[in-house]
Design a protein around this motif. Structure first.
Motif, mmCIF file in Angstrom:
data_model
loop_
_atom_site.group_PDB
_atom_site.id
_atom_site.type_symbol
_atom_site.label_atom_id
_atom_site.label_comp_id
_atom_site.label_asym_id
_atom_site.label_seq_id
_atom_site.Cartn_x
_atom_site.Cartn_y
_atom_site.Cartn_z
ATOM 1 N N LEU A 207 0.842 -1.180 0.000
ATOM 2 C CA LEU A 207 0.000 0.000 0.000
ATOM 3 C C LEU A 207 0.882 1.236 0.000
ATOM 4 C CD1 LEU A 207 -1.878 -2.308 0.923
ATOM 5 C CD2 LEU A 207 -3.064 -0.667 2.356
ATOM 6 N N VAL A 208 0.845 1.979 -1.096
ATOM 7 C CA VAL A 208 1.644 3.199 -1.252
ATOM 8 C C VAL A 208 0.698 4.384 -1.148
ATOM 9 C CG1 VAL A 208 3.232 4.467 -2.741
ATOM 10 C CG2 VAL A 208 3.206 1.963 -2.789
ATOM 11 N N SER A 209 0.973 5.278 -0.208
ATOM 12 C CA SER A 209 0.097 6.433 -0.019
ATOM 13 C C SER A 209 0.935 7.677 0.221
ATOM 14 C CB SER A 209 -0.862 6.200 1.152
ATOM 15 O OG SER A 209 -0.123 6.090 2.368
ATOM 16 N N GLY A 210 0.285 8.808 0.115
ATOM 17 C CA GLY A 210 0.947 10.100 0.301
ATOM 18 C C GLY A 210 0.198 11.158 -0.473
ATOM 19 N N GLU A 211 0.497 12.413 -0.172
ATOM 20 C CA GLU A 211 -0.197 13.494 -0.857
ATOM 21 C C GLU A 211 0.386 13.705 -2.251
ATOM 22 O OE1 GLU A 211 1.774 17.756 -0.032
ATOM 23 O OE2 GLU A 211 0.504 17.035 1.594
ATOM 24 N N SER A 212 -0.257 14.546 -3.029
ATOM 25 C CA SER A 212 0.190 14.816 -4.392
ATOM 26 C C SER A 212 1.587 15.417 -4.379
ATOM 27 C CB SER A 212 -0.774 15.793 -5.074
ATOM 28 O OG SER A 212 -0.340 16.105 -6.367
ATOM 29 N N PHE A 514 -4.737 8.075 -3.480
ATOM 30 C CA PHE A 514 -4.590 9.447 -3.001
ATOM 31 C C PHE A 514 -4.477 9.481 -1.480
ATOM 32 C CE2 PHE A 514 -8.199 8.728 -5.893
ATOM 33 C CZ PHE A 514 -8.960 7.901 -5.077
ATOM 34 N N GLY A 515 -3.678 10.374 -0.963
ATOM 35 C CA GLY A 515 -3.538 10.537 0.469
ATOM 36 C C GLY A 515 -4.655 11.389 1.053
ATOM 37 N N PHE A 516 -4.654 11.490 2.371
ATOM 38 C CA PHE A 516 -5.655 12.293 3.073
ATOM 39 C C PHE A 516 -5.561 13.744 2.597
ATOM 40 C CE2 PHE A 516 -7.315 14.795 6.573
ATOM 41 C CZ PHE A 516 -8.440 14.077 6.951
ATOM 42 N N GLU A 716 -7.139 -10.348 2.710
ATOM 43 C CA GLU A 716 -6.703 -11.730 2.475
ATOM 44 C C GLU A 716 -5.215 -11.812 2.152
ATOM 45 O OE1 GLU A 716 -9.167 -13.046 -0.659
ATOM 46 O OE2 GLU A 716 -11.022 -13.056 0.523
ATOM 47 N N THR A 717 -4.532 -10.701 2.174
ATOM 48 C CA THR A 717 -3.107 -10.681 1.830
ATOM 49 C C THR A 717 -2.289 -10.229 3.024
ATOM 50 O OG1 THR A 717 -3.169 -8.382 1.086
ATOM 51 C CG2 THR A 717 -3.709 -10.072 -0.536
ATOM 52 N N ARG A 718 -0.998 -10.423 2.889
ATOM 53 C CA ARG A 718 -0.042 -9.867 3.873
ATOM 54 C C ARG A 718 0.274 -8.446 3.406
ATOM 55 N NH1 ARG A 718 3.295 -7.438 6.572
ATOM 56 N NH2 ARG A 718 5.040 -8.357 7.725
ATOM 57 N N SER A 719 -0.152 -7.466 4.194
ATOM 58 C CA SER A 719 -0.039 -6.068 3.769
ATOM 59 C C SER A 719 1.288 -5.472 4.209
ATOM 60 C CB SER A 719 -1.182 -5.232 4.364
ATOM 61 O OG SER A 719 -2.425 -5.727 3.934
ATOM 62 N N ARG A 720 1.879 -4.712 3.303
ATOM 63 C CA ARG A 720 3.102 -3.961 3.597
ATOM 64 C C ARG A 720 2.846 -2.512 3.197
ATOM 65 N NH1 ARG A 720 6.840 -8.012 4.493
ATOM 66 N NH2 ARG A 720 6.244 -10.012 3.589
ATOM 67 N N TYR A 721 3.514 -1.590 3.894
ATOM 68 C CA TYR A 721 3.180 -0.177 3.741
ATOM 69 C C TYR A 721 4.399 0.647 3.345
ATOM 70 C CZ TYR A 721 -1.031 -1.577 6.239
ATOM 71 O OH TYR A 721 -2.187 -2.205 6.621
ATOM 72 N N ILE A 722 4.169 1.536 2.401
ATOM 73 C CA ILE A 722 5.164 2.556 2.035
ATOM 74 C C ILE A 722 4.464 3.906 2.131
ATOM 75 C CG2 ILE A 722 6.654 3.489 0.222
ATOM 76 C CD1 ILE A 722 6.978 0.682 -0.851
ATOM 77 N N ARG A 723 4.974 4.766 2.990
ATOM 78 C CA ARG A 723 4.408 6.093 3.177
ATOM 79 C C ARG A 723 5.322 7.120 2.502
ATOM 80 N NH1 ARG A 723 0.004 3.759 3.965
ATOM 81 N NH2 ARG A 723 -0.941 3.675 6.031
ATOM 82 N N CYS A 724 4.795 7.781 1.480
ATOM 83 C CA CYS A 724 5.573 8.786 0.744
ATOM 84 C C CYS A 724 5.348 10.159 1.358
ATOM 85 C CB CYS A 724 5.177 8.802 -0.734
ATOM 86 S SG CYS A 724 5.502 7.235 -1.581
ATOM 87 N N ILE A 725 6.429 10.878 1.559
ATOM 88 C CA ILE A 725 6.389 12.193 2.209
ATOM 89 C C ILE A 725 6.908 13.245 1.231
ATOM 90 C CG2 ILE A 725 7.192 13.586 4.144
ATOM 91 C CD1 ILE A 725 5.337 11.338 4.980
ATOM 92 N N LYS A 726 6.192 14.341 1.128
ATOM 93 C CA LYS A 726 6.623 15.490 0.331
ATOM 94 C C LYS A 726 7.314 16.477 1.274
ATOM 95 C CE LYS A 726 4.750 19.111 -2.661
ATOM 96 N NZ LYS A 726 3.514 19.656 -3.275
#
Length: 1227
Positions: A207-212, A514-516, A716-726
């Motif tokens: 799961l890759v998230s972060g703002e524009s 899209f991020g919050f 149903e999956t093993r979730s891994r997280y990448i948080r992108c920071i501007k």
């Protein structure tokens, strides 16, 4: 140990700042609920270092780097900090993670930070970002800070091989924590996901998230490229058709779904979930084949998209752009554009209203034209070619052409709209392949059904324009969905993987969403985006809780009660039975449903909800939600309209009639699968009930169903997280703005993850750190096992902490609860315990400081005594030196007197001898001088006589030549004076003629008049004519002027020849002078008189040089005079020629006037008077300022036409003007 260590390690804290988020500070004193700190007065984020004591961060600036100056100083101020503020948990200031020297302790995994809190995360990220390190780890979360530049060394082939080898293929170190072997990197996440799929057989999701602008899209591309290369053990990307299609699908989605925004030049305006399908090998079969790791081959992919920003198709901000594909097709070569549609030829961005002007034609270093070539190549890879490609591009052209339609009021009824741009409408109808009237009616009318009757309702201008925009948005959305389905059809493993098409494919999902978002005005799109982030945050929170549980189990600690903030209330408010989506759907189907009623209803039915709020200052259409990342106020205007998002039947029928297969196609996507379903298979009564032209399946419901399916797949999956920071809004490398970064950390859930992991035990230290820092608090304590294993070290830590934290033991439910818990590798401290130890450590350091001060004072006293003793010895030595020196001086003075007496006797005898030798030398010198002087006199007299003869022979011919030249100059002067006088006389005559012309006297030249009647009267037989010939007098004057100038040229040439002769004579004299000087030098010292003669020759030479210079000057003056005379003659010639032309023009005009009068006038008396006046004027004018008489002599030629033969009266034949005229014409 010293006081500086105490200051560096325990007094350094962070304080909350409204301007900078968190600031580093030093604690001076604490008093219950208040603390006094010292903080530097920074003016901007750039000036704040990651650590104020760290030298590595305050160095210099490079081309792409902005860092602090090393010696930059700031004012220090003292602040009183309220410890009861919400920013400080448990009323304690967050401590800095620094070592004994006060330098920041950087870690790759922030779980290893001793003091883990929001400020520590911020400054650890800042320290790494300022060094160009973009990746940091927090447990299983990888935080990627956008470096705003491509770092080649991080993405090399060797780096990909390293992570794959360490985390996937290396079986020797599988018992160790895999993350401890490598530095944080997105390759770490992709490698662990691949290993989890191949070895553990569990589907994975990243799961890759972060703002524009945070770098989500680029991160997903890096992940996909690495996953494609891991499948072979040599980590080379397998060049198969399937892999190529999978990798090329991403740029295609970027072209059609990305756009330039204020925050990011390549911002994704939609969310996507890409599922990479792998053909996984059975572990048993792999074991029999001798493989330690089963293989997983990339077999295909599927993609599901979410919430495409359709509004950007028809409007965007001035600084932004619409979707890239429009600019790409308009930047294509003209021949390519004409292949798709003739109307594209010669067009640019400003030719279409939906596109408009932009100052950006390059995205990520490539122009739009170059990007279009890549897009065509990628389309060819997924099978979009030929007629299908043409339909795709023409569909885009239809969208562009819809923007060029203009609407105006109907002249017959202003409430109705008509299309005023008929030419653009013709183009649109031709593009769609339907009749013009069908398009016109579909855009300006609406079909309404009521009581089994169908009505056509005309639209006004505003609604017609909205209808046109809605049509464009629907066509583009339909085209985008068609492209996604085409990509899925070309990449899905079920239809394209030939090796094992019936395999049960494993999945690795990549979610780029899209991020919050929280803006000044938040609309329906922000509500959907934040709803998606709430769902993801719920999953994220549960995963973090599980990771904390696993950590405690590994350390052997009871889990106890772990408190964390849940967002179930927010999700219930949005998707519950009476939540926002349900109420909004109800308003969409209710007659006269509106946005204000929606806001009023949700406030009424959810009045007990703690996460929904409405301030008394809110307007009727505003409401607020307390999200996990902060409070957001929403503007409900157009919520109902945007939630319906249905295309009227008229426009839908118009779309279906189009000859374009993509525009007319019914695209229905299966939620979560990315496959195309036929319309028949998707019709369900509960989803497709129609009421008028409104479809009950609203946008909110569709998005809720998509999210539900997405979360079901991810769960149903093993979730891994990448948080992108501007890191900053300037898009500059190595700069971090604190407030925006902290806000992103909160929105990304990183702070929430820290809160969960530290809820029971906020602080933790390794066993070695505990022993190193706190053994000084108990002087009687000594380690039992200095070199023991981990279990023995843990016993030492437990014994030490039990001693020094005994006062913090509390009794709870009959049990003693200590202020710490000791795990296998770390000691965990409850709230307040570590701060208590740090305060005791300060006191202990104070006692140690007293001992240090005692030793230092003794050392200072000893040094002072040694200095005094050294000074006394120095004084004694100085006194003894002075006494010995005085004795020495007396003895030296006596010896000098004796030496002087003996030397004086010897010197007198020597002096007498020298005097006798000097007198003898003078007598010899006088005799030799007399003999030499006599001989020199004879030689000088002979030389003088020789020189006189030589000068006479040389100067006589020169004198004769000079005399002749003087005579010629006198003649030339006289001739010049004569010419000047004649010029003045000619000038005087010209002035007199001009005066006469001003008085109105003019001379006219006649010719014979009427050639039709030879027997007419004398008065009517003459007419004026124009003589085009110059006077003989002027010709004569010009000839004489040419002769005079020729004479002047010859004189100048003669002078130049004489000048050359003088130069040759001068060179001869120089040569003779040199010979004489050589002869004089060879005579020797005895011929001194000859030297005097040489000087006289030199003076003569100088005089000759002066004469030569004088002659040169005279020649130059003559040349300048000649140039000036030529210029003056040219000016006179121009004056005379202009005057001649004016006279000719005058005569021609007069002749035309007379001719017209004779032809038109019937009054003979009047004609005679005009002819008489003409004769008088021409007579006066011809005797004008030139002094030449132009009076004609009348005669007849053979045809009877009168020809004027001017009688020439020559005056001033020798004038300068005549000579000048002759000279010009001779040239």
């Amino acid at each position: 140990m010293n006081s500086a260590v105490s200051e560096n390690t325990t007094n350094r804290v962070y304080i909350a700042s409204d301007e900078f988020g968190w600031l580093p500070a030093k604690v001076i004193s604490t008093n219950g609920t208040c603390a006094t700190v010292q903080v530097k007065d920074y003016e901007q984020d750039l000036q704040i270092p990651a650590c104020e004591v760290r030298h590595a961060l305050g160095c210099s600036s490079t081309k792409n780097t902005i860092v602090l100056k090393r010696n930059e100083k700031f004012a220090i101020k003292e602040l009183n900090v309220d410890l009861l503020s919400k920013a400080y948990s448990e009323g304690v200031l967050p401590l800095q993670n620094v070592d004994q020297d006060g330098k920041l302790v950087e870690v790759e995994d922030m779980v290893d930070l001793g003091f883990l809190h929001e400020a520590a995360i911020l400054y650890n990220l800042k320290a790494r970002h300022s060094q160009g390190i973009p990746y940091t780890r927090t447990g299983d979360i990888v935080i990627a800070v956008n470096p705003y530049r491509w770092i080649d060394e991080l993405y090399t082939e060797d780096m990909r091989n390293f992570y794959a080898e360490k985390l996937v293929w290396d079986t020797a170190s599988q018992d160790l924590d895999p993350k401890s072997q490598v530095e944080p990197h997105v390759y770490e996440t992709s490698s662990l996901a691949y290993r989890g799929l191949a070895v553990d057989g569990q589907n994975q999701s990243i799961l890759v998230s972060g703002e524009s602008g945070a770098g989500k899209t680029e991160t997903v591309k890096i992940l996909m490229s690495h996953l494609a290369s891991i499948q072979s053990k040599n980590n080379q990307v397998v060049k198969s058709d399937i892999v190529e299609r999978v990798l090329d699908s991403n740029p295609l989605l970027e072209a059609f779904g990305n756009a330039k925004t204020v925050r990011n030049d390549n911002s994704s305006r939609f969310g996507k979930f890409i599922q990479l399908q792998f053909d996984t090998e059975d572990p048993t079969h792999a074991a029999f084949s001798g493989k330690s790791i089963p293989s997983a081959i990339l077999a295909g992919s599927k993609c599901e998209t979410y919430l495409l920003e359709k509004s950007r198709v028809v409007s965007h901000e001035v600084e932004e752009r619409t979707y890239h594909i429009f600019y790409q097709i308009l930047a294509a070569p003209e021949d390519v554009k004409s292949q798709f549609w003739d109307g594209l030829s010669g067009t640019d961005n400003e030719s279409f209203a939906y596109v408009g002007f932009t100052d950006t034609d390059t995205i990520e270093g490539e122009t739009d034209a170059r990007k279009f070539q890549h897009t065509l190549e990628a389309l060819a890879v997924v099978g979009v070619q030929g007629e299908q490609l043409r339909d795709l591009m023409r569909a885009l052209c239809i969208v562009l052409q819809l923007g060029n339609l203009t609407f105006g009021p109907d002249p017959n009824n202003e409430e109705n709209a008509i299309i005023t741009s008929n030419h653009e409408l013709d183009k649109l109808a031709d593009l769609m392949g339907i009749q013009i009237d069908v398009v016109r009616k579909a855009l300006t009318e609406r079909t309404v059904s009521a009581r089994n009757e169908v009505f056509k309702v005309p639209l006004n201008v505003e609604k017609a324009k909205d209808s046109c925009d809605a049509f464009a948005k629907e066509i583009y959305s339909n085209t985008f969905d068609w492209l996604v389905n085409t990509i899925n059809a070309a990449t899905c493993a079920e239809t394209n993987y030939k090796e094992n098409p019936n395999a049960d494919f494993g999945l690795i999902g990549l979610l780029d969403i899209f991020g919050f978002e929280s803006f000044a005005v938040n609309r329906f799109e922000q509500l959907c985006i934040n709803y998606a982030n709430e769902k993801l945050q719920q999953k994220f929170t549960l995963d973090i809780f599980r990771s904390v549980q696993l950590e405690y189990e590994y350390e052997g600690i009871e889990l106890g009660e772990v408190t964390y903030k849940d967002n179930v209330d927010v999700l219930t408010l949005i998707e519950g039975r009476m939540g926002l989506i349900s109420v909004l759907n109800e308003e969409c189907v209710r007659p006269k449903g509106n946005d204000n009623a929606f806001v009023t209803k949700i406030a009424a039915v959810n009045k007990d909800s703690e996460v929904l709020f409405r301030d008394r200052f809110f307007r009727d259409w505003e409401f607020g939600i307390k999200h996990y990342a902060g409070d957001v106020v929403y503007d409900a205007n157009n919520f109902v309209t945007k939630n319906m998002d249905t295309l009227p039947d008229d426009l839908n029928d118009c779309r279906k009639e189009s000859s374009n297969s993509i525009v007319s196609a019914e695209i229905v996507r299966n939620i979560g699968s990315g496959r195309v379903r036929t319309p028949a298979s998707t019709k369900r009564p509960d989803l497709l009930k129609k009421k008028s032209s409104i479809v009950s399946a609203t946008v909110g419901t569709k998005f809720k169903n998509q999210l539900t399916e997405l979360m079901a797949n991810i769960s149903e999956t093993r979730s891994r997280y990448i948080r992108c920071i501007k890191p900053n809004t300037m898009k500059q490398p190595r700069i971090m703005q604190h407030l925006s970064t902290v806000e992103q950390l909160r929105c990304a859930g990183v702070v929430a993850a820290v809160t969960i992991s530290r809820s029971s035990f906020p602080n933790r230290l390794s066993h070695e750190q505990v022993l190193e820092r706190f053994m000084c608090l108990d002087k009687s304590y000594s380690r039992k096992y200095p070199d023991g294993d981990s279990s023995q070290i843990m016993e030492d830590v437990i014994e030490l902490l039990c001693r020094i934290l005994r006062s913090l033991d509390v009794e709870k439910d009959g049990k003693i609860v200590k202020g710490f818990v000791c795990g296998k590798t770390r000691a965990y401290f409850r709230a307040g315990s570590l701060e208590y130890l740090e305060n005791k450590r300060i006191i202990a350091f104070g006692d140690l400081a007293k001992d240090i001060q005692r030793i230092v004072r003794g050392f200072v006293a000893r040094v002072k005594f040694q200095k005094i003793r050294k000074t006394a010895v120095f004084i004694q030595a100085e006194v003894r030196r002075k006494a010995a020196r005085q004795n020495y001086l007396r003895m030296r003075e006596a010896s000098i007197v004796l030496q002087c007496w003996s030397r004086s006797i010897y010197s007198r005898a020597k002096l007498l001898q020298l005097k006798r030798d000097h007198r003898a030398t003078r007598i010899q010198t006088t005799y030799r001088t007399a003999v030499a002087r006599k001989r020199f006199s004879k030689l000088r007299a002979a030389a003088v006589k020789i020189q006189a003869c030589a000068r006479g022979a040389r100067q006589r011919p020169l004198y004769r030549a000079a005399l002749a030249e003087a005579i010629e100059e006198a003649k030339l002067e006289n001739q010049l004076k004569t010419l000047q006088r004649k010029l003045e006389e000619a000038e005087a005559r010209r002035i007199e003629a001009e005066k006469r012309a001003e008085e109105g006297k003019t001379v006219i030249v006649y010719k014979d008049g009427d050639n039709k009647n030879d027997d007419s009267t004398q008065n009517q037989s003459s007419r004026p004519t124009v003589s085009a010939q110059l006077s003989a007098q002027q010709q004569t004057l010009m000839d004489e002027s040419g002769k005079m100038l020729e004479y002047l040229r010859k004189e100048v040439f003669k002078l130049r020849s004489q000048n050359s002769q003088l130069r040759a004579d001068f060179e001869l004299l120089k040569e003779n002078n040199q010979r004489l000087m050589d002869a004089n030098a060879s005579a020797g010292a005895s011929f001194a008189a000859l030297n005097q003669h040489a000087k006289q020759l030199s003076k003569s030479n100088i005089k000759l040089k002066a004469d030569v210079a004088k002659y040169k000057k005279q020649a130059h003056q003559l040349s300048m005079a000649q140039v000036e005379l030529k210029e003056e003659l040219k000016m006179k010639q121009g004056t005379y020629i202009a005057e001649v032309h004016s006279r000719l023009s005058y005569q021609k005009t007069m002749m035309n006037i007379v001719d017209i009068i004779q032809e038109k006038c019937t009054n003979n008396h009047l004609v005679e008077q005009v002819l008489a006046l003409s004769d008088e004027c021409e007579s006066n004018y011809m005797n004008g300022p030139t002094g030449v008489d132009f009076t004609p002599t009348k005669n007849r030629n053979s045809s009877g036409i009168g020809i004027s033969s001017p009688g020439i009266n020559v005056q001033g034949a020798q004038s300068l003007a005549g000579r000048f005229k002759s000279f010009l014409f001779s040239e």
